[in-house]
Design a protein around this motif. Structure first.
Motif, mmCIF file in Angstrom:
data_model
loop_
_atom_site.group_PDB
_atom_site.id
_atom_site.type_symbol
_atom_site.label_atom_id
_atom_site.label_comp_id
_atom_site.label_asym_id
_atom_site.label_seq_id
_atom_site.Cartn_x
_atom_site.Cartn_y
_atom_site.Cartn_z
ATOM 1 N N ILE A 220 6.474 -10.473 30.745
ATOM 2 C CA ILE A 220 6.593 -11.029 32.109
ATOM 3 C C ILE A 220 7.800 -10.957 32.546
ATOM 4 C CG2 ILE A 220 4.539 -12.545 31.778
ATOM 5 C CD1 ILE A 220 6.365 -14.812 31.405
ATOM 6 N N ASN A 221 8.079 -10.921 33.797
ATOM 7 C CA ASN A 221 9.286 -11.126 34.594
ATOM 8 C C ASN A 221 9.249 -12.402 35.313
ATOM 9 O OD1 ASN A 221 10.151 -8.364 33.773
ATOM 10 N ND2 ASN A 221 9.074 -7.667 35.391
ATOM 11 N N LEU A 222 10.221 -13.323 35.449
ATOM 12 C CA LEU A 222 10.853 -14.074 36.341
ATOM 13 C C LEU A 222 11.687 -13.762 37.255
ATOM 14 C CD1 LEU A 222 10.414 -17.402 33.941
ATOM 15 C CD2 LEU A 222 8.571 -16.424 35.473
ATOM 16 N N SER A 223 11.338 -12.883 38.239
ATOM 17 C CA SER A 223 12.323 -12.449 39.073
ATOM 18 C C SER A 223 12.659 -12.955 40.288
ATOM 19 C CB SER A 223 11.723 -10.911 39.615
ATOM 20 O OG SER A 223 10.486 -11.018 40.115
ATOM 21 N N ASN A 224 13.814 -12.962 40.909
ATOM 22 C CA ASN A 224 14.175 -13.757 42.025
ATOM 23 C C ASN A 224 15.538 -12.848 42.893
ATOM 24 O OD1 ASN A 224 15.103 -15.498 43.974
ATOM 25 N ND2 ASN A 224 15.034 -17.145 42.174
ATOM 26 N N PHE A 225 16.031 -13.029 43.692
ATOM 27 C CA PHE A 225 17.051 -12.474 44.495
ATOM 28 C C PHE A 225 18.211 -13.309 44.732
ATOM 29 C CE2 PHE A 225 13.600 -9.782 46.520
ATOM 30 C CZ PHE A 225 13.878 -8.570 46.000
ATOM 31 N N LYS A 226 19.336 -12.526 44.614
ATOM 32 C CA LYS A 226 20.528 -13.332 45.004
ATOM 33 C C LYS A 226 20.705 -13.030 46.354
ATOM 34 C CE LYS A 226 24.668 -15.363 44.540
ATOM 35 N NZ LYS A 226 25.327 -14.918 45.980
ATOM 36 N N GLY B 71 6.012 -11.584 37.245
ATOM 37 C CA GLY B 71 5.155 -10.255 37.452
ATOM 38 C C GLY B 71 5.230 -9.755 35.903
ATOM 39 N N LEU B 72 4.513 -8.750 35.778
ATOM 40 C CA LEU B 72 4.295 -7.869 34.536
ATOM 41 C C LEU B 72 5.328 -6.976 34.345
ATOM 42 C CD1 LEU B 72 0.592 -7.740 34.429
ATOM 43 C CD2 LEU B 72 2.048 -9.499 33.357
ATOM 44 N N ASN B 73 5.700 -6.429 32.871
ATOM 45 C CA ASN B 73 6.361 -5.273 32.526
ATOM 46 C C ASN B 73 5.792 -4.895 31.428
ATOM 47 O OD1 ASN B 73 7.913 -6.304 30.130
ATOM 48 N ND2 ASN B 73 8.509 -7.960 31.635
ATOM 49 N N SER C 200 7.674 -2.271 36.131
ATOM 50 C CA SER C 200 8.063 -3.554 35.949
ATOM 51 C C SER C 200 7.920 -3.876 37.365
ATOM 52 C CB SER C 200 9.425 -3.910 35.828
ATOM 53 O OG SER C 200 9.932 -5.077 35.777
ATOM 54 N N GLN C 201 7.176 -5.295 37.803
ATOM 55 C CA GLN C 201 6.812 -5.980 38.925
ATOM 56 C C GLN C 201 7.825 -6.848 38.904
ATOM 57 O OE1 GLN C 201 2.873 -7.497 38.061
ATOM 58 N NE2 GLN C 201 1.830 -6.045 39.118
ATOM 59 N N ARG C 202 8.689 -6.640 40.295
ATOM 60 C CA ARG C 202 9.762 -7.607 40.760
ATOM 61 C C ARG C 202 9.778 -8.292 42.041
ATOM 62 N NH1 ARG C 202 13.239 -8.058 37.033
ATOM 63 N NH2 ARG C 202 13.387 -6.460 35.267
ATOM 64 N N GLY C 203 10.322 -8.981 42.768
ATOM 65 C CA GLY C 203 10.425 -9.562 43.765
ATOM 66 C C GLY C 203 10.766 -10.989 43.941
ATOM 67 N N ARG D 283 16.432 1.662 38.299
ATOM 68 C CA ARG D 283 15.108 1.583 38.958
ATOM 69 C C ARG D 283 14.769 2.407 40.020
ATOM 70 N NH1 ARG D 283 17.446 -4.129 39.277
ATOM 71 N NH2 ARG D 283 17.230 -4.944 37.388
ATOM 72 N N PHE D 284 13.482 2.964 39.993
ATOM 73 C CA PHE D 284 13.034 3.714 41.030
ATOM 74 C C PHE D 284 11.825 3.201 41.726
ATOM 75 C CE2 PHE D 284 15.245 5.917 37.624
ATOM 76 C CZ PHE D 284 16.180 6.586 38.361
ATOM 77 N N GLY D 285 11.894 2.867 43.005
ATOM 78 C CA GLY D 285 10.735 2.276 43.454
ATOM 79 C C GLY D 285 9.163 3.010 43.368
#
Length: 228
Positions: free
Chosen positions: A34-40, A52-54, A76-79, A134-136
């Motif tokens: 799992i990802n715990l993604s965020n933005f700076k 998200g999942l990876n 990978s699922q991010r956001g 990373r490639f969208g």
């Protein structure tokens, strides 16, 4: 000229020798997590972690008993979740606009990790560090709700879905650094491992923004050596 030829032959022979020995010890495997993604990003936007999942294929190439290179092509699922809340006075009326939602991003990710693996009895530590590309791919969208209030009374409620893949300046290629620590344990046919990592994006989501992919991930996986 002869020295150059000899050196070239020696280098090729050394490369083939190293490649032969490395190939005989190469391990392949799978991992998921799992990802715990965020933005700076600068304020006034408040970002919160999104789960998200990876998943990835693993190719581990050892240089020595304790050092290796691990290549991990995967998805990978991010956001992130976001929240913007403005309040102001206009003609003696209290105005408020509240915008909230989430950014959904999917990437093909390719970490290139240099790993150090100290031994602790049967257990093997894992220290990973390297670049990540990373490639969208898949969903690249913003889902948001905008609510406008006047003196505390809701006067407008709007839901919007915005496709970031449209030609609007958003970058679908990203890169950064990733580092992690973990532990593995031997099985009869390979090693099972778990690892936690931190992902530090270095490229802004647009050419003019200070919006960067950041977050942590937790993995569980298995590596199986290839034998000739």
């Amino acid at each position: 000229m002869k020295k150059m030829i000899r050196f070239s032959i020696f280098s090729a022979a050394l490369f083939l020798f190293i490649s032969h020995n490395a190939f005989s010890q190469i391990s392949v495997g799978l991992r998921g997590g799992i990802n715990l993604s965020n933005f700076k990003a600068p304020r006034p936007v408040k970002f919160d972690s999104k789960t998200g999942l990876n998943a990835a294929l693993l190719i581990n190439i050892p240089f020595s008993p304790k050092f290796s290179l691990q290549i991990e092509p995967g998805f990978s699922q991010r956001g992130s979740k976001f929240d913007i809340d403005w309040q102001w006075n206009l003609d003696s009326t209290r105005q408020r606009t509240h915008i909230f939602g989430k950014i959904l991003l999917g990437y093909v990710e390719v970490p290139l990790l240099f790993q150090y693996k100290p031994r602790f009895g049967k257990f093997e530590g894992i220290v990973s560090l390297g670049p990540e590309f990373r490639f969208g791919l898949g969903p690249q969208e913003i889902k948001s709700t905008s609510r406008t209030y006047k003196d505390g009374v809701l006067i407008e409620d709007t839901y919007t879905e915005y496709d970031m893949r449209q030609p609007n300046g958003y970058r679908t290629f990203d890169f950064g650094l990733v580092g992690g620590v973990g532990v593995s344990y031997p099985l009869q046919f390979g090693r099972i491992f778990t690892e936690g990592r931190y992902h530090y994006g270095l490229r802004g989501m647009t050419a003019s923004s200070e919006l960067y992919n950041r977050g942590i991930s937790i993995h569980l996986g298995i590596l199986i050596p290839i034998k000739k």
